[in-house]
Design a protein around this motif. Sequence first.
Motif, PDB file in Angstrom:
ATOM      1  N   GLY A 122      33.893 -64.918 -64.245  1.00  0.00           N
ATOM      2  CA  GLY A 122      33.882 -63.928 -63.170  1.00  0.00           C
ATOM      3  C   GLY A 122      32.823 -62.866 -63.380  1.00  0.00           C
ATOM      4  N   SER A 123      32.763 -62.305 -64.592  1.00  0.00           N
ATOM      5  CA  SER A 123      31.746 -61.277 -64.848  1.00  0.00           C
ATOM      6  C   SER A 123      30.356 -61.892 -64.924  1.00  0.00           C
ATOM      7  CB  SER A 123      32.072 -60.510 -66.130  1.00  0.00           C
ATOM      8  OG  SER A 123      32.079 -61.358 -67.247  1.00  0.00           O
ATOM      9  N   TYR A 124      30.262 -63.122 -65.422  1.00  0.00           N
ATOM     10  CA  TYR A 124      28.968 -63.818 -65.444  1.00  0.00           C
ATOM     11  C   TYR A 124      28.408 -63.945 -64.027  1.00  0.00           C
ATOM     12  CZ  TYR A 124      25.577 -67.612 -65.738  1.00  0.00           C
ATOM     13  OH  TYR A 124      24.436 -68.372 -65.612  1.00  0.00           O
ATOM     14  N   GLN A 125      29.261 -64.370 -63.079  1.00  0.00           N
ATOM     15  CA  GLN A 125      28.805 -64.528 -61.690  1.00  0.00           C
ATOM     16  C   GLN A 125      28.303 -63.201 -61.117  1.00  0.00           C
ATOM     17  OE1 GLN A 125      31.260 -66.778 -58.850  1.00  0.00           O
ATOM     18  NE2 GLN A 125      32.503 -67.432 -60.589  1.00  0.00           N
ATOM     19  N   ALA A 126      29.036 -62.136 -61.424  1.00  0.00           N
ATOM     20  CA  ALA A 126      28.658 -60.825 -60.891  1.00  0.00           C
ATOM     21  C   ALA A 126      27.294 -60.392 -61.421  1.00  0.00           C
ATOM     22  CB  ALA A 126      29.722 -59.794 -61.264  1.00  0.00           C
ATOM     23  N   VAL A 127      27.108 -60.492 -62.734  1.00  0.00           N
ATOM     24  CA  VAL A 127      25.852 -60.059 -63.342  1.00  0.00           C
ATOM     25  C   VAL A 127      24.713 -60.996 -62.955  1.00  0.00           C
ATOM     26  CG1 VAL A 127      24.691 -59.554 -65.524  1.00  0.00           C
ATOM     27  CG2 VAL A 127      27.095 -58.958 -65.225  1.00  0.00           C
ATOM     28  N   TYR A 163      29.187 -60.688 -69.256  1.00  0.00           N
ATOM     29  CA  TYR A 163      28.007 -59.836 -69.019  1.00  0.00           C
ATOM     30  C   TYR A 163      26.875 -60.223 -69.970  1.00  0.00           C
ATOM     31  CZ  TYR A 163      25.296 -55.452 -69.604  1.00  0.00           C
ATOM     32  OH  TYR A 163      24.304 -54.512 -69.730  1.00  0.00           O
ATOM     33  N   LYS A 164      27.189 -60.330 -71.257  1.00  0.00           N
ATOM     34  CA  LYS A 164      26.171 -60.672 -72.246  1.00  0.00           C
ATOM     35  C   LYS A 164      25.631 -62.085 -72.025  1.00  0.00           C
ATOM     36  CE  LYS A 164      26.412 -59.379 -76.502  1.00  0.00           C
ATOM     37  NZ  LYS A 164      26.865 -59.205 -77.909  1.00  0.00           N
ATOM     38  N   LYS A 165      26.513 -62.993 -71.636  1.00  0.00           N
ATOM     39  CA  LYS A 165      26.093 -64.381 -71.394  1.00  0.00           C
ATOM     40  C   LYS A 165      25.045 -64.445 -70.295  1.00  0.00           C
ATOM     41  CE  LYS A 165      27.918 -68.865 -69.853  1.00  0.00           C
ATOM     42  NZ  LYS A 165      29.108 -69.585 -69.350  1.00  0.00           N
ATOM     43  N   ALA A 166      25.244 -63.712 -69.223  1.00  0.00           N
ATOM     44  CA  ALA A 166      24.283 -63.720 -68.118  1.00  0.00           C
ATOM     45  C   ALA A 166      22.936 -63.155 -68.567  1.00  0.00           C
ATOM     46  CB  ALA A 166      24.829 -62.925 -66.934  1.00  0.00           C
ATOM     47  N   LEU A 167      22.963 -62.063 -69.306  1.00  0.00           N
ATOM     48  CA  LEU A 167      21.708 -61.484 -69.805  1.00  0.00           C
ATOM     49  C   LEU A 167      20.959 -62.480 -70.687  1.00  0.00           C
ATOM     50  CD1 LEU A 167      22.768 -57.835 -70.793  1.00  0.00           C
ATOM     51  CD2 LEU A 167      21.798 -58.638 -68.626  1.00  0.00           C
ATOM     52  N   GLU A 168      21.680 -63.128 -71.584  1.00  0.00           N
ATOM     53  CA  GLU A 168      21.054 -64.080 -72.509  1.00  0.00           C
ATOM     54  C   GLU A 168      20.427 -65.253 -71.763  1.00  0.00           C
ATOM     55  OE1 GLU A 168      24.228 -65.093 -75.109  1.00  0.00           O
ATOM     56  OE2 GLU A 168      24.235 -63.141 -76.138  1.00  0.00           O
ATOM     57  N   GLU A 169      21.150 -65.799 -70.784  1.00  0.00           N
ATOM     58  CA  GLU A 169      20.650 -66.980 -70.077  1.00  0.00           C
ATOM     59  C   GLU A 169      19.409 -66.668 -69.253  1.00  0.00           C
ATOM     60  OE1 GLU A 169      23.429 -69.345 -67.963  1.00  0.00           O
ATOM     61  OE2 GLU A 169      24.730 -69.651 -69.713  1.00  0.00           O
ATOM     62  N   TYR A 170      19.239 -65.411 -68.852  1.00  0.00           N
ATOM     63  CA  TYR A 170      18.070 -65.033 -68.060  1.00  0.00           C
ATOM     64  C   TYR A 170      17.054 -64.238 -68.891  1.00  0.00           C
ATOM     65  CZ  TYR A 170      20.319 -66.835 -63.888  1.00  0.00           C
ATOM     66  OH  TYR A 170      20.903 -67.666 -62.947  1.00  0.00           O
ATOM     67  N   ASN A 171      17.233 -64.318 -70.214  1.00  0.00           N
ATOM     68  CA  ASN A 171      16.266 -63.722 -71.152  1.00  0.00           C
ATOM     69  C   ASN A 171      16.043 -62.231 -70.910  1.00  0.00           C
ATOM     70  OD1 ASN A 171      15.676 -66.220 -72.536  1.00  0.00           O
ATOM     71  ND2 ASN A 171      14.502 -66.820 -70.710  1.00  0.00           N
ATOM     72  N   ILE A 172      17.123 -61.509 -70.616  1.00  0.00           N
ATOM     73  CA  ILE A 172      17.049 -60.065 -70.446  1.00  0.00           C
ATOM     74  C   ILE A 172      17.562 -59.409 -71.717  1.00  0.00           C
ATOM     75  CG2 ILE A 172      17.904 -58.090 -69.126  1.00  0.00           C
ATOM     76  CD1 ILE A 172      18.143 -59.966 -66.718  1.00  0.00           C
ATOM     77  N   PRO A 173      16.759 -58.596 -72.372  1.00  0.00           N
ATOM     78  CA  PRO A 173      17.181 -57.973 -73.633  1.00  0.00           C
ATOM     79  C   PRO A 173      18.446 -57.138 -73.465  1.00  0.00           C
ATOM     80  CG  PRO A 173      14.829 -57.671 -73.273  1.00  0.00           C
ATOM     81  CD  PRO A 173      15.381 -58.205 -71.990  1.00  0.00           C
ATOM     82  N   PHE A 174      19.341 -57.266 -74.414  1.00  0.00           N
ATOM     83  CA  PHE A 174      20.571 -56.472 -74.408  1.00  0.00           C
ATOM     84  C   PHE A 174      20.249 -55.030 -74.791  1.00  0.00           C
ATOM     85  CE2 PHE A 174      24.241 -54.767 -76.784  1.00  0.00           C
ATOM     86  CZ  PHE A 174      25.190 -54.803 -75.780  1.00  0.00           C
ATOM     87  N   HIS A 181      17.384 -57.205 -60.541  1.00  0.00           N
ATOM     88  CA  HIS A 181      17.791 -56.128 -61.455  1.00  0.00           C
ATOM     89  C   HIS A 181      17.604 -56.543 -62.912  1.00  0.00           C
ATOM     90  CE1 HIS A 181      19.548 -53.573 -58.319  1.00  0.00           C
ATOM     91  NE2 HIS A 181      19.999 -54.686 -57.779  1.00  0.00           N
ATOM     92  N   ARG A 182      17.095 -55.607 -63.711  1.00  0.00           N
ATOM     93  CA  ARG A 182      16.946 -55.843 -65.150  1.00  0.00           C
ATOM     94  C   ARG A 182      17.686 -54.774 -65.960  1.00  0.00           C
ATOM     95  NH1 ARG A 182      16.082 -59.806 -63.219  1.00  0.00           N
ATOM     96  NH2 ARG A 182      14.392 -61.302 -63.500  1.00  0.00           N
ATOM     97  N   ARG A 183      17.874 -53.615 -65.369  1.00  0.00           N
ATOM     98  CA  ARG A 183      18.654 -52.568 -66.035  1.00  0.00           C
ATOM     99  C   ARG A 183      20.041 -52.533 -65.395  1.00  0.00           C
ATOM    100  NH1 ARG A 183      16.992 -49.454 -69.617  1.00  0.00           N
ATOM    101  NH2 ARG A 183      18.404 -47.727 -69.063  1.00  0.00           N
ATOM    102  N   ILE A 184      20.929 -53.383 -65.930  1.00  0.00           N
ATOM    103  CA  ILE A 184      22.283 -53.539 -65.391  1.00  0.00           C
ATOM    104  C   ILE A 184      23.270 -52.949 -66.390  1.00  0.00           C
ATOM    105  CG2 ILE A 184      24.035 -55.161 -64.572  1.00  0.00           C
ATOM    106  CD1 ILE A 184      21.685 -57.152 -64.065  1.00  0.00           C
TER     107      ILE A 184
END
Length: 339
Positions: A166-171, A201-212, A179-182
């Motif tokens: 659910g949170s993955y879909q949202a992010v 949330y972290k999974k979505a960032l990782e899959e799209y190569n967005i730094p945590f 958006h990159r600053r989420i």
Amino acid sequence: MEYKPTIEDVAKLAKVSIATVSRVINNQGGVRKVTEDRIVNAINELGYIRSAVARSMKSKETHTIGIIVPDIKNPFFPLVVSGIEQKARELGYYTILSSTNESPIVEEEIVKIFIERGVDGVIITTANETGDHIKLLQDQGIPIVAVDRAIKKFDVDTVLVDNVNGSYQAVQHLILQGHRRIAIICGPQQTTPGLERFLGYKKALEEYNIPFDESLVIQGDFMEGSGYSAAHELYDSENRPTAIFSSNNLMTIGCIKGLIDLDWKLGEEVSFIGFDDVEIATFIKPRLSVVSRPMMTIGEIAVQLLYERMNVKGDLPKREYLLSPELKIRESCQVKIKI
């Protein structure tokens, strides 16, 4: 005024002590079967307790289900409880509802009261997922179904929603808007929904190569106040986020109040998605985008699992239902960022 029989009348008719009658009424055991039958017959003859209670003393069933939730003010729980009550009535059971205000101490007290009241089963969203007080119910042979939060230490049936997805879909949706600053307003990490929604949330960032970015992570407590303070903290940050994901509905309400007070224009200057639909979601402008859960269904499934535990003879394996959430996109995340 019609005379109401007393426990003394029951004791006198059954030719036992008041203490013995009390033990039978409260299912405390230690009374011979022939004596217990005599007491129940006296209760029925005198009409001391309504016949349903008298019958329950013979069957050791009260046809009641105890419900424990952490915060009845949370809009998620009234709908879950509504699903529980509706299904319970269909199956011939009544419910007793208690709220702990996220206190493990209060929760343990409620568990003990439910045991004393002789509930047939308990549906719980626990404030303490590793709490030993759950064993008190198991020791009494009272079936348990966990809702929304897993009980890690004991094998109990569980009804959850796929929080990670659910949170993955949202992010993911926010990322695909550019958006990159989420930012994320997290729930308590010792709880199932708090941890799993952060992992999504972290999974979505990782899959799209967005730094945590740790500065975009605000730790909340699933309460409205933490959402409100999170909005102020994010607004005052050196590099404001362009989008916010809130991990539960009360924090969503608090955050939206904060955005309004700050005149941080929702849907224009900052995109927003919250976990769980709330009543205000479609009333405010712009309408809120949310991750929605099937709340009534959660309650209905919990009762069905509990009913089977209470009535099916023999052992049943531990069962876990994982329901799918639905991402509902509305005007609060129409802001698109050029990549």
